[in-house]
Design a protein around this motif. Structure first.
Motif, short mmCIF file in Angstrom:
data_model
loop_
_atom_site.label_atom_id
_atom_site.label_comp_id
_atom_site.label_asym_id
_atom_site.label_seq_id
_atom_site.Cartn_x
_atom_site.Cartn_y
_atom_site.Cartn_z
N GLY A 91 -39.20 -72.96 110.59
CA GLY A 91 -40.31 -72.72 109.68
C GLY A 91 -39.95 -73.07 108.26
N ALA A 92 -40.93 -72.99 107.37
CA ALA A 92 -40.72 -73.24 105.95
C ALA A 92 -40.09 -71.99 105.34
N GLY A 93 -38.82 -71.81 105.63
CA GLY A 93 -38.13 -70.58 105.28
C GLY A 93 -38.43 -69.50 106.30
N ALA A 94 -37.61 -68.46 106.31
CA ALA A 94 -37.86 -67.35 107.23
C ALA A 94 -39.17 -66.65 106.91
N ASP A 95 -39.61 -66.71 105.65
CA ASP A 95 -40.88 -66.09 105.26
C ASP A 95 -42.04 -66.63 106.11
N ASP A 96 -42.02 -67.92 106.35
CA ASP A 96 -43.07 -68.56 107.15
C ASP A 96 -43.13 -67.94 108.54
N LEU A 97 -41.97 -67.69 109.12
CA LEU A 97 -41.93 -67.16 110.49
C LEU A 97 -42.28 -65.67 110.54
N ILE A 98 -42.00 -64.95 109.47
CA ILE A 98 -42.48 -63.56 109.38
C ILE A 98 -44.01 -63.56 109.45
N ASP A 99 -44.61 -64.46 108.69
CA ASP A 99 -46.07 -64.55 108.66
C ASP A 99 -46.63 -64.96 110.02
N VAL A 100 -45.99 -65.94 110.68
CA VAL A 100 -46.47 -66.38 111.99
C VAL A 100 -46.36 -65.25 113.01
N LEU A 101 -45.24 -64.54 113.01
CA LEU A 101 -45.08 -63.43 113.95
C LEU A 101 -46.14 -62.37 113.73
N GLN A 242 -47.15 -71.94 119.13
CA GLN A 242 -48.59 -72.16 119.31
C GLN A 242 -49.38 -71.85 118.03
N LEU A 243 -48.94 -70.83 117.28
CA LEU A 243 -49.72 -70.40 116.12
C LEU A 243 -49.19 -70.91 114.77
N LYS A 244 -48.02 -71.50 114.75
CA LYS A 244 -47.50 -72.00 113.48
C LYS A 244 -48.32 -73.20 113.01
N GLN A 245 -48.24 -73.50 111.70
CA GLN A 245 -48.82 -74.73 111.20
C GLN A 245 -48.12 -75.92 111.86
N PRO A 246 -48.85 -76.96 112.27
CA PRO A 246 -48.22 -78.06 113.02
C PRO A 246 -47.03 -78.68 112.29
N TYR A 247 -47.16 -78.91 110.99
CA TYR A 247 -46.10 -79.59 110.23
C TYR A 247 -45.47 -78.64 109.22
N ASN A 248 -45.05 -77.48 109.69
CA ASN A 248 -44.57 -76.45 108.76
C ASN A 248 -43.17 -76.73 108.21
N VAL A 249 -42.41 -77.63 108.82
CA VAL A 249 -41.11 -78.03 108.29
C VAL A 249 -41.21 -79.50 107.88
N ASN A 250 -41.09 -79.77 106.59
CA ASN A 250 -41.24 -81.16 106.13
C ASN A 250 -40.03 -82.01 106.53
N VAL A 251 -40.17 -83.32 106.45
CA VAL A 251 -39.13 -84.21 106.95
C VAL A 251 -37.83 -84.07 106.18
N ALA A 252 -37.90 -83.82 104.87
CA ALA A 252 -36.68 -83.66 104.08
C ALA A 252 -35.92 -82.41 104.51
N ALA A 253 -36.65 -81.31 104.73
CA ALA A 253 -36.01 -80.07 105.16
C ALA A 253 -35.42 -80.23 106.56
N ASP A 254 -36.14 -80.90 107.44
CA ASP A 254 -35.68 -81.14 108.81
C ASP A 254 -34.37 -81.91 108.81
N VAL A 255 -34.35 -83.01 108.08
CA VAL A 255 -33.15 -83.84 108.01
C VAL A 255 -31.99 -83.08 107.37
N ALA A 256 -32.27 -82.40 106.27
CA ALA A 256 -31.22 -81.66 105.57
C ALA A 256 -30.59 -80.59 106.46
N ALA A 257 -31.40 -79.86 107.20
CA ALA A 257 -30.88 -78.81 108.07
C ALA A 257 -30.00 -79.39 109.17
N ARG A 258 -30.42 -80.51 109.76
CA ARG A 258 -29.62 -81.12 110.83
C ARG A 258 -28.30 -81.68 110.30
N VAL A 259 -28.32 -82.25 109.11
CA VAL A 259 -27.08 -82.75 108.52
C VAL A 259 -26.16 -81.58 108.16
N ALA A 260 -26.73 -80.49 107.68
CA ALA A 260 -25.93 -79.30 107.38
C ALA A 260 -25.22 -78.79 108.63
#
Length: 359
Positions: A91-101, A242-260
């Motif tokens: 998610g877009a930070g853990a805050d996003d997933l708190i909201d989705v839950l 199912q309930l999250k926003q479809p594109y809630n993790v942007n491409v820069a964040a996705d790439v950065a997390a995987r490289v980390a």
């Protein structure tokens, strides 16, 4: 037309979350150059991301939508966390997933255990839930019998951070097991787990009502990109997806997390430096005499201010360009929280404290 007639009736009683201001804004307010600010108020990794992350972000395809299924990212996180990809949601930070839950459950009430991270109660109220506050014990441990009573009174989600923010104390497996025996979702926020404490991940196989939250903001230095994730049973993860926003993790964040994750060995050398600096800072600040540190398993230390006004200490440090955190909650009025930074940040903090004493 009065547009207030179209707005939710409880809008005026919703609390506003107060985030930390950006450096350029603070520099103007204080009258101190940005490069002289010592930012020890938001628990960020002041070492920043490694060069490989910066390079990957600079070269990612910004014109293409991100993968809504987060397949590559979820696989990388699963390998790191020791779970299956089907148990991971990003998610877009853990805050996003708190909201989705909260939108998955739509609870009538949740349990908040202050003092703790303010977003639990903030997002619960936005989602229409009543916040049942269960105060912590004198040593900041959770009062589990009182939490059980609140669940018995109708709360169906319990939020707890381990290590807790701002007190820095972790939960034990025994405490998590006791909580998971309750008839509610037990959400353990492990935003600071890379700095200490015992992860609850091994308990996921036993408890379908257990949800763990984590983030790349702290250990990986990616606070500005906002990427976090949840670990849960596959059934709960499917509902979150199912309930999250479809594109809630942007491409820069996705790439950065995987490289980390790919280079986590190097990043953990920095984590070790932060833990060492946490211990050095704790001892050095305690030597001032009127600041008493609490034991911390995180990247910050909560200090009890003795014989002085904690708010005034915070303001005086701020005037010198040293930013620490003070809270308005009654149980924290005599405390300040100081993030562990780099050695030079601790040195500036100590310099400011000595100047405060001299004044």
């Amino acid at each position: 037309m009065d547009i207030r007639e179209l707005i939710r009736e409880d809008f005026d009683i919703l609390d506003e979350y107060t985030p930390v201001k950006p450096l350029d804004v603070l520099a103007k307010e204080i009258g101190v150059p940005v490069e002289r600010l010592v930012k020890l108020d938001a628990n960020e990794n002041l070492y920043g991301p490694i060069p490989e992350i910066r390079e990957a972000v600079a070269n990612c395809d910004l014109h293409i939508y991100p993968d809504p299924g987060q397949h590559a990212l979820r696989e990388a996180i699963a390998e790191y966390a020791g779970v299956e990809p089907e148990q991971v949601v990003a998610g877009a930070g853990a805050d996003d997933l708190i909201d989705v839950l909260l939108r998955v459950v739509l609870p009538k009430a949740i349990v908040d255990v202050p003092p703790t991270f303010g977003m639990y109660g903030f997002l619960a109220k936005i989602n229409g839930a009543r916040v049942m506050e269960v105060a912590r014990l004198a040593d900041f441990r959770p009062d589990i019998p009182a939490i059980s009573d609140a669940v018995g009174d109708g709360a169906t989600v319990v939020f707890l951070a381990s290590p807790n923010n701002p007190s820095g104390n972790p939960l034990s497996h025994d405490e998590v097991r006791e909580l998971c025996a309750l008839h509610a979702f037990i959400v353990i926020d492990e935003a600071y787990i890379e700095f200490g404490g015992q992860t609850a991940v091994p308990l996921l196989a036993e408890y379908e009502n257990l949800v763990i939250l984590r983030t790349f903001s702290k250990w990986a230095g990616l606070a500005g990109l906002r990427v976090g994730y949840s670990l849960s049973s596959p059934a709960v993860a499917r509902m979150l997806l199912q309930l999250k926003q479809p594109y809630n993790v942007n491409v820069a964040a996705d790439v950065a997390a995987r490289v980390a994750l790919e280079h986590r060995g190097r990043i953990f050398e920095t984590v070790k430096c932060i833990v060492a600096e946490r211990e050095r800072m704790s001892k050095a600040v305690a030597s001032v005499g009127w600041l008493e540190p609490l034991p911390s398993q995180s990247n910050f230390v909560l200090f009890r201010v003795k014989g002085r006004d904690a708010g005034d200490v915070t303001a005086q440090l701020r005037r010198q360009g040293v930013l620490v955190r003070h809270y308005s909650r009654p149980e924290l009025k005599d405390y300040i929280r100081i993030s562990a930074g780099r050695p030079e940040d601790t040195d500036r903090l100590l310099e400011a404290l000595r100047a405060l004493e001299a004044a």
